[in-house]
Design an enzyme around this catalytic site. Structure first.
Site, PDB file in Angstrom:
ATOM      1  N   HIS A 327       0.920  -1.269  -0.018  1.00 37.83           N
ATOM      2  CA  HIS A 327       0.059  -0.161  -0.008  1.00 37.83           C
ATOM      3  C   HIS A 327       0.823   1.236   0.062  1.00 37.83           C
ATOM      4  O   HIS A 327       0.900   2.004   0.951  1.00 37.83           O
ATOM      5  CB  HIS A 327      -0.780  -0.023   1.152  1.00 37.83           C
ATOM      6  CG  HIS A 327      -2.040  -1.123   1.099  1.00 37.83           C
ATOM      7  ND1 HIS A 327      -2.116  -2.207   1.845  1.00 37.83           N
ATOM      8  CD2 HIS A 327      -3.149  -0.937   0.322  1.00 37.83           C
ATOM      9  CE1 HIS A 327      -3.471  -2.665   1.349  1.00 37.83           C
ATOM     10  NE2 HIS A 327      -3.944  -2.058   0.610  1.00 37.83           N
ATOM     11  N   ASN A 328       1.553   1.644  -1.351  1.00 32.42           N
ATOM     12  CA  ASN A 328       2.387   2.669  -1.300  1.00 32.42           C
ATOM     13  C   ASN A 328       1.814   3.654  -2.488  1.00 32.42           C
ATOM     14  O   ASN A 328       0.848   3.157  -2.959  1.00 32.42           O
ATOM     15  CB  ASN A 328       3.729   2.203  -1.427  1.00 32.42           C
ATOM     16  CG  ASN A 328       3.924   1.067  -2.541  1.00 32.42           C
ATOM     17  OD1 ASN A 328       3.262   1.336  -3.446  1.00 32.42           O
ATOM     18  ND2 ASN A 328       4.708   0.069  -2.226  1.00 32.42           N
ATOM     19  N   ALA A 329       2.652   4.430  -2.575  1.00 34.54           N
ATOM     20  CA  ALA A 329       2.339   5.539  -3.830  1.00 34.54           C
ATOM     21  C   ALA A 329       2.211   4.659  -5.176  1.00 34.54           C
ATOM     22  O   ALA A 329       1.438   5.166  -5.881  1.00 34.54           O
ATOM     23  CB  ALA A 329       3.407   6.627  -3.868  1.00 34.54           C
ATOM     24  N   HIS A 331       1.169   1.767  -5.784  1.00 31.79           N
ATOM     25  CA  HIS A 331      -0.233   1.086  -5.854  1.00 31.79           C
ATOM     26  C   HIS A 331      -1.266   2.244  -6.003  1.00 31.79           C
ATOM     27  O   HIS A 331      -2.135   1.914  -6.999  1.00 31.79           O
ATOM     28  CB  HIS A 331      -0.442   0.568  -4.431  1.00 31.79           C
ATOM     29  CG  HIS A 331      -1.939   0.008  -4.377  1.00 31.79           C
ATOM     30  ND1 HIS A 331      -2.505  -0.963  -4.956  1.00 31.79           N
ATOM     31  CD2 HIS A 331      -2.902   0.479  -3.648  1.00 31.79           C
ATOM     32  CE1 HIS A 331      -3.792  -1.014  -4.857  1.00 31.79           C
ATOM     33  NE2 HIS A 331      -4.101  -0.522  -3.725  1.00 31.79           N
ATOM     34  N   HIS A 367      -6.822   6.860  -3.024  1.00 32.59           N
ATOM     35  CA  HIS A 367      -7.464   5.882  -2.342  1.00 32.59           C
ATOM     36  C   HIS A 367      -7.057   5.216  -1.080  1.00 32.59           C
ATOM     37  O   HIS A 367      -7.758   4.651  -0.320  1.00 32.59           O
ATOM     38  CB  HIS A 367      -8.333   4.876  -3.159  1.00 32.59           C
ATOM     39  CG  HIS A 367      -7.372   3.895  -3.598  1.00 32.59           C
ATOM     40  ND1 HIS A 367      -6.283   3.912  -4.412  1.00 32.59           N
ATOM     41  CD2 HIS A 367      -7.400   2.504  -3.144  1.00 32.59           C
ATOM     42  CE1 HIS A 367      -5.621   2.962  -4.472  1.00 32.59           C
ATOM     43  NE2 HIS A 367      -6.255   1.967  -3.946  1.00 32.59           N
ATOM     44  N   ASP A 368      -5.683   5.129  -0.974  1.00 37.19           N
ATOM     45  CA  ASP A 368      -5.017   4.516  -0.004  1.00 37.19           C
ATOM     46  C   ASP A 368      -4.104   5.316   0.778  1.00 37.19           C
ATOM     47  O   ASP A 368      -3.361   4.654   1.448  1.00 37.19           O
ATOM     48  CB  ASP A 368      -4.255   3.218  -0.469  1.00 37.19           C
ATOM     49  CG  ASP A 368      -5.084   1.885  -0.529  1.00 37.19           C
ATOM     50  OD1 ASP A 368      -6.058   1.703   0.257  1.00 37.19           O
ATOM     51  OD2 ASP A 368      -4.954   0.968  -1.437  1.00 37.19           O
ATOM     52  N   ASP A 480      -8.693  -1.638  -7.851  1.00 38.85           N
ATOM     53  CA  ASP A 480      -8.222  -1.627  -6.572  1.00 38.85           C
ATOM     54  C   ASP A 480      -7.564  -2.982  -6.515  1.00 38.85           C
ATOM     55  O   ASP A 480      -6.430  -3.348  -6.173  1.00 38.85           O
ATOM     56  CB  ASP A 480      -8.903  -1.482  -5.647  1.00 38.85           C
ATOM     57  CG  ASP A 480      -8.162  -1.074  -4.275  1.00 38.85           C
ATOM     58  OD1 ASP A 480      -6.806  -0.686  -4.093  1.00 38.85           O
ATOM     59  OD2 ASP A 480      -8.925  -0.922  -3.383  1.00 38.85           O
ATOM     60  N   GLN A 531      -3.379 -17.243  -2.742  1.00 35.96           N
ATOM     61  CA  GLN A 531      -3.679 -16.354  -3.756  1.00 35.96           C
ATOM     62  C   GLN A 531      -4.774 -16.924  -4.741  1.00 35.96           C
ATOM     63  O   GLN A 531      -5.768 -16.148  -5.235  1.00 35.96           O
ATOM     64  CB  GLN A 531      -2.397 -16.349  -4.675  1.00 35.96           C
ATOM     65  CG  GLN A 531      -1.261 -15.271  -4.048  1.00 35.96           C
ATOM     66  CD  GLN A 531      -1.991 -13.910  -3.956  1.00 35.96           C
ATOM     67  OE1 GLN A 531      -1.975 -13.339  -4.809  1.00 35.96           O
ATOM     68  NE2 GLN A 531      -2.032 -13.505  -2.786  1.00 35.96           N
TER      69      GLN A 531
HETATM   70 ZN   LIG Z   1      -5.890   0.125  -2.804  1.00 35.69          ZN
END
Ligand SMILES: [Zn+2]
Length: 601
Positions: A327-329, A331, A367-368, A480, A531
């Site tokens: 969950h970084n930039a 993404h 969004h995150d 997402d 997964q």
């Molecule tokens: Zn996300």
């Protein structure tokens, strides 16, 4: 007229009784006794006519045994009374005549009963044949959806009732009953529509669909929570913009990177667009993608946003993303690209006006924002200040929205400063609803609502703002988890990052002596299995509905990639049942990706 038709049989029955009464009483041998006549020459021998008429009546009301029984019983009783009492012929002849009449009418009664049964058998055979055909369709339809909400279940039941009534109507010959059934169908359709539009946050039926206990536990932990959304009426959008109507080659003259300009043209166009290339060449992802899109859609000019303010705002968005494995930039920027791909390759683009486009871009990019690299569930369980602040409700998503507006309030950051009040309110509504929809705890609720409207009722109207937001929110949800439908090499890369972020949370849980969340234990987790479960149970139903709604090759091909990725993990799971090597290999492959990082959505 309908009244007449409805009572026609009763009128016929009455008519038959009157005629038979006449035929019995006015028979020559009865009438001569009744009127004390010496000769029968002035009257008719009516027994044969009486028998013939009763036979004709059987054919007229062939399918109603009860009414025919009434006519026969009445007629036989009357015949016996009058013939035995008043007939002037000898007793032997009287008895013979009565026996013949009784035997004949008895035979008619049996025939009538058999005919009645036959018509019922034909009806039920016809009905059950059509029922079997429609059941095949229903089963096929059911198989395509792995999960269903209570709303979808109710809609499905309504659909089934409608089909049953339709089939019954085909097998029925009476127009009055057909009319009643037609009215019932429209009633059921009205109920179905009300249910579909009702936004019912009903619990999801998971038990029947997920056989694997670990997958079920994972879904219970991460994909179920209290629903929370806003509603309201906003003015209808009237002006639209033509997406990608500017030449991108002139968008980044300051960067002096010809190669980058051509790469950026892939944003929203090339599904396998490589966000890491942008990050590696410029050291920025959110900033570059944001600048590109604002220029593409001419939003700076449209909303009078100065260069400095936009730069500051985008840089702030980027810097507020944490350096998580997933969950970084990067993404955020990748999801923005995925969303643009969905918007620009479908009909959605025709329905977006500038403010709605601006809202989409802010939602996608941010969004995150501020994601701490752990799930909302973890924050709630550890009584984190964020969970306290947002009352355990969509903790992360509420935080993302709050940060977006906190940054706008900072001096020199307000890109919405010149936006008119109505547009500002609409923009906020869209941003909040889109980002809150990314809460995976509401995944099935939103999927169910989208599927009910887009695939079952097929009545989504993108001219209506609430319907448009539902589609955009679903689009952001697809974006997402877009890595699940990317080419396998990209998907593997993102999956490795997701798992590493999960494992970091597992490490934290172990250090705090908390039970480790499902698929967060780096020692015991079987990555291919987890997964495969995630792709099958979460991604596939969503992409399946999304592809059905759009019916476009650009979307169908993403679904195909998703199916290939499922096959890949299934194969991997089959090939190595031992969990430890899978984890070791995966962690090793992450060594060179440490600057990126992440979780599923
Ligand atoms: Zn996300």
């Amino acid at each position: 007229m309908r009244y007449l038709i409805f009572f026609s049989k009763n009128v016929f029955t009455l008519f038959a009784i009157l005629v038979n009464t006449y035929l019995i009483i006015c028979d020559g041998k009865v009438l001569s006794t009744l009127l004390s006549l010496n000769s029968q020459s002035e009257t008719l021998p009516h027994t044969l006519i009486f028998i013939s008429f009763t036979t004709v009546m059987r054919n007229v009301i062939f399918d109603d045994f009860i009414q025919y029984l009434i006519i026969v019983l009445y007629s036989v009783t009357l015949f016996l009374i009058f013939n035995l009492t008043f007939s002037d012929i000898n007793l032997y002849c009287k008895l013979c005549e009565c026996i013949i009449v009784i035997i004949f009418l008895l035979y008619q009664l049996i025939e009538s009963h058999i005919n009645c049964l036959r018509s019922k058998i034909i009806f039920w055979r016809k009905f059950s044949e059509e029922q079997v055909e429609s059941n095949d369709v229903d089963i096929e339809k059911n198989l395509s959806s792995q999960f269903e909400t209570e709303t979808e279940h109710l809609i499905f039941i309504c659909e089934k009732i409608k089909n049953d009534i339709k089939q019954a109507s085909k097998a029925i010959i009476y127009k009055d009953i057909k009319l009643r059934l037609k009215e019932s169908i429209s009633d059921v359709m009205r109920i179905k529509k009300l249910i579909g539009h009702g936004n019912i946050g009903a619990p999801v039926i998971i038990e029947n669909h997920v056989k694997d206990e670990e997958d079920r536990e994972f879904i219970e932990q991460n994909y179920r929570e209290i629903s929370h959304s806003s509603n309201g009426e906003y003015k209808k959008s009237t002006t639209f913009i033509n997406l990608f109507d500017h030449k991108s080659s002139t968008l980044f003259p300051d960067y002096g990177l010809q190669q980058l300009s051509s790469v950026l043209e892939g944003i929203g166009k090339n599904w396998s667009f490589d966000i890491w290339f942008v990050q590696e060449t410029t050291g920025s992802s959110i900033g570059i993608v944001g600048q590109y899109l604002f220029a593409k859609f001419n939003l700076k000019k449209r909303f009078k946003i100065s260069e400095d303010v936009l730069d500051r705002y985008l840089n702030s968005l980027e810097s507020h993303y944490r350096d998580n494995p997933y969950h970084n930039a990067c993404h955020g920027a990748d999801v923005m690209h995925n969303l643009m791909y969905f918007v620009s390759s479908t009909d959605i683009q025709k329905f977006l006006n500038p403010i709605e486009t601006l809202a989409c871009i802010i939602s996608g990019l941010a969004h995150d924002i501020g994601h701490p690299g752990v799930t909302s569930r973890y924050l709630i369980q550890t009584r984190d200040p964020l969970a306290i602040q947002f009352n355990d409700i969509s903790v992360l998503e509420n935080m993302h929205c709050a940060i977006i507006y906190q940054l706008l309030n900072k001096a020199g950051h307000n890109i919405l400063e010149k936006v008119e009040a109505d547009d500002w309110t609409l923009c906020r509504k869209i941003i909040i609803e889109m980002i809150l929809a990314t809460d995976m705890a509401k995944h099935f609720e939103i999927l169910g609502r989208f599927r009910a409207r887009a695939c079952t009722l097929c009545d989504l109207n993108l001219d209506k703002i609430d319907d448009k937001i539902l589609v955009l929110a679903t689009g952001l949800k697809c974006a997402d988890i877009g890595h699940s439908a990317k080419y396998n090499y990209l998907h593997q890369k993102w999956s490795g990052m997701v798992m590493e972020e999960f494992f970091k949370q597992g490490d934290l849980e172990k250090s705090k002596k908390l039970p480790v969340s499902m698929y967060c234990d780096r020692i015991t987790t079987n990555i291919p299995k987890s997964q495969a479960g995630f792709l099958k149970n979460i991604c596939l139903p969503l992409y399946d509905a999304w592809a059905k709604y759009h019916s476009m090759e650009a979307i169908t091909k993403t679904l195909e990639e998703l199916r290939k990725n499922i096959e890949y993990w299934d194969l991997n799971y089959g090939n190595r049942r031992s969990t430890q090597p899978a984890v070791t290999d995966n962690v090793a492959s992450l060594k060179h990706q440490e600057s990126y990082g992440g979780s599923h959505a």
